[in-house]
Design a protein around this motif. Sequence first.
Motif, short mmCIF file in Angstrom:
data_model
loop_
_atom_site.label_atom_id
_atom_site.label_comp_id
_atom_site.label_asym_id
_atom_site.label_seq_id
_atom_site.Cartn_x
_atom_site.Cartn_y
_atom_site.Cartn_z
N ILE A 137 0.83 -1.21 0.00
CA ILE A 137 0.00 0.00 0.00
C ILE A 137 0.86 1.25 0.00
CG2 ILE A 137 -1.69 1.31 1.34
CD1 ILE A 137 -2.74 -1.43 2.35
N ASP A 138 1.83 1.32 0.91
CA ASP A 138 2.70 2.50 0.99
C ASP A 138 3.51 2.69 -0.29
OD1 ASP A 138 1.80 3.09 3.51
OD2 ASP A 138 3.55 2.32 4.56
N MET A 139 3.97 1.59 -0.86
CA MET A 139 4.81 1.68 -2.05
C MET A 139 4.02 2.16 -3.26
SD MET A 139 7.87 0.94 -1.01
CE MET A 139 7.30 2.10 0.24
N GLU A 140 2.78 1.74 -3.38
CA GLU A 140 1.95 2.23 -4.49
C GLU A 140 1.57 3.69 -4.28
OE1 GLU A 140 -0.92 -0.06 -6.48
OE2 GLU A 140 -0.17 -2.00 -5.75
N ILE A 141 1.39 4.07 -3.02
CA ILE A 141 1.14 5.49 -2.73
C ILE A 141 2.39 6.30 -3.06
CG2 ILE A 141 0.68 7.19 -0.92
CD1 ILE A 141 -1.09 5.11 0.45
N ALA A 142 3.55 5.77 -2.73
CA ALA A 142 4.82 6.46 -3.03
C ALA A 142 4.94 6.71 -4.53
CB ALA A 142 6.00 5.64 -2.53
N ALA A 143 4.62 5.67 -5.32
CA ALA A 143 4.68 5.81 -6.79
C ALA A 143 3.69 6.86 -7.27
CB ALA A 143 4.40 4.47 -7.45
N VAL A 153 2.47 9.45 -5.49
CA VAL A 153 2.93 10.77 -5.06
C VAL A 153 4.06 11.27 -5.97
CG1 VAL A 153 4.13 12.03 -3.21
CG2 VAL A 153 2.23 10.48 -2.65
N ALA A 154 5.02 10.40 -6.27
CA ALA A 154 6.15 10.79 -7.14
C ALA A 154 5.64 11.21 -8.52
CB ALA A 154 7.13 9.62 -7.27
N LYS A 155 4.67 10.48 -9.04
CA LYS A 155 4.11 10.81 -10.36
C LYS A 155 3.40 12.16 -10.32
CE LYS A 155 1.11 8.97 -14.00
NZ LYS A 155 0.22 7.83 -14.40
N LYS A 156 2.62 12.41 -9.26
CA LYS A 156 1.91 13.68 -9.13
C LYS A 156 2.88 14.85 -9.01
CE LYS A 156 -2.01 14.31 -8.50
NZ LYS A 156 -3.13 14.65 -9.41
N LEU A 157 4.03 14.60 -8.38
CA LEU A 157 5.02 15.66 -8.20
C LEU A 157 5.96 15.78 -9.40
CD1 LEU A 157 6.04 15.06 -4.47
CD2 LEU A 157 4.45 16.77 -5.37
N GLY A 158 5.84 14.86 -10.35
CA GLY A 158 6.71 14.88 -11.52
C GLY A 158 8.15 14.53 -11.19
N LYS A 159 8.32 13.64 -10.18
CA LYS A 159 9.67 13.26 -9.75
C LYS A 159 9.91 11.77 -10.01
CE LYS A 159 9.88 16.68 -5.97
NZ LYS A 159 11.12 17.39 -6.33
N GLU A 160 11.17 11.42 -10.12
CA GLU A 160 11.55 10.02 -10.25
C GLU A 160 11.60 9.40 -8.85
OE1 GLU A 160 14.74 7.79 -13.08
OE2 GLU A 160 15.61 9.17 -11.61
N LEU A 161 11.03 8.21 -8.72
CA LEU A 161 10.96 7.57 -7.40
C LEU A 161 12.21 6.74 -7.10
CD1 LEU A 161 9.33 6.82 -4.84
CD2 LEU A 161 8.37 4.90 -6.15
N VAL A 162 12.78 7.00 -5.92
CA VAL A 162 13.89 6.20 -5.40
C VAL A 162 13.45 5.66 -4.04
CG1 VAL A 162 16.27 6.19 -4.59
CG2 VAL A 162 15.63 7.57 -6.57
N ILE A 163 13.57 4.35 -3.86
CA ILE A 163 13.19 3.72 -2.59
C ILE A 163 14.44 3.19 -1.89
CG2 ILE A 163 11.82 1.91 -1.49
CD1 ILE A 163 9.98 2.00 -3.96
N GLN A 164 14.61 3.61 -0.66
CA GLN A 164 15.74 3.17 0.15
C GLN A 164 15.21 2.21 1.22
OE1 GLN A 164 19.15 4.24 -0.12
NE2 GLN A 164 18.51 5.12 -2.07
#
Length: 312
Positions: A150-156, A158-169
């Motif tokens: 759930i959190d990871m799909e939300i992260a994706a 949010v990144a898309k809405k912000l126009g940013k590339e997603l990096v997960i640590q």
Amino acid sequence: MRERLHLRKTLNERKGYEKMIRNNRIKKVIVLLMVAVLALSFAACGGNKDNKDKEKTPAVKVINYDLTSEQYAFGVDKNQPELLTQVNDIIKEMKSDGTFDAICDKYFSNGTPEAVKSAALDESKDQLVVATNAAFEPFEYMKGNDYYGIDMEIAAYVAKKLGKELVIQNMDFDAVCLSVGQHKCDIAMAGLTISEDRKEYVNFSDPYYEASQRLIVKGTDTTFDACKSADDVNAILNSLTEDKKIGCQQGTTGNSFIEGSKDLGFPGLKAKAIAYKSGSLAVQDLVNGGVDYVIIDSAPAASIAKAINEVA
């Protein structure tokens, strides 16, 4: 003389015919009895199989009473107040347009979870760097090199809405907020319960999920079977002595519930907390006899118990 012989022959034929009929009737009765016995045998075998299936004891079971009431939120870098505002706006939008429910349905209903990929960290690019602990199904976990939850799909999203590339640590749970506090990551997304202690490192977003802690016991354990409420469960937990061991995930609310926390209002238990890197490891050790019980968040508790019982 011929008439007598003929009559005798006729009588003998009649007796033979009657004997043949009697024998056939006996054979039919025997056949019917054999069929009945076989039918009962098959029924008994089928019944035993069904009973065995019904009586199969699970390896573990979740005691379905909420021991706590808490809220999950995302932890944002304190030096990025604009990101906090953006994240809150996106959470509100996702809740109102059904996006959040659609994501949750993939993990709690009949939807299909989607893989989330992480780009390589590159400071020259416009990236959203998310800190997580991918051992907390259904909120964050991994299959191969892909992230799910759930959190990871939300992260994706949010990144898309912000126009940013997603990096997960991916890191240990108790390092998640610290990494954001040290400005190594932009946001912590790891099934985080809002707490005053964590506010030292991050600014929490608006809550997005109502959570709780639940108890997991062995499938054969009847200690809590008669409980009718969370108070009944807590009464038994509070009666446990120091020789009892309760597993949990390190640094989580479950850990604080066992050891006690003024911040969260938990008085603590006499039983000893045994902390693991993940809830799965804690439950596996429960199966192996390393601990007496496990306390973890309710959604992961259900997911882990289901997975273990399916292979038991």
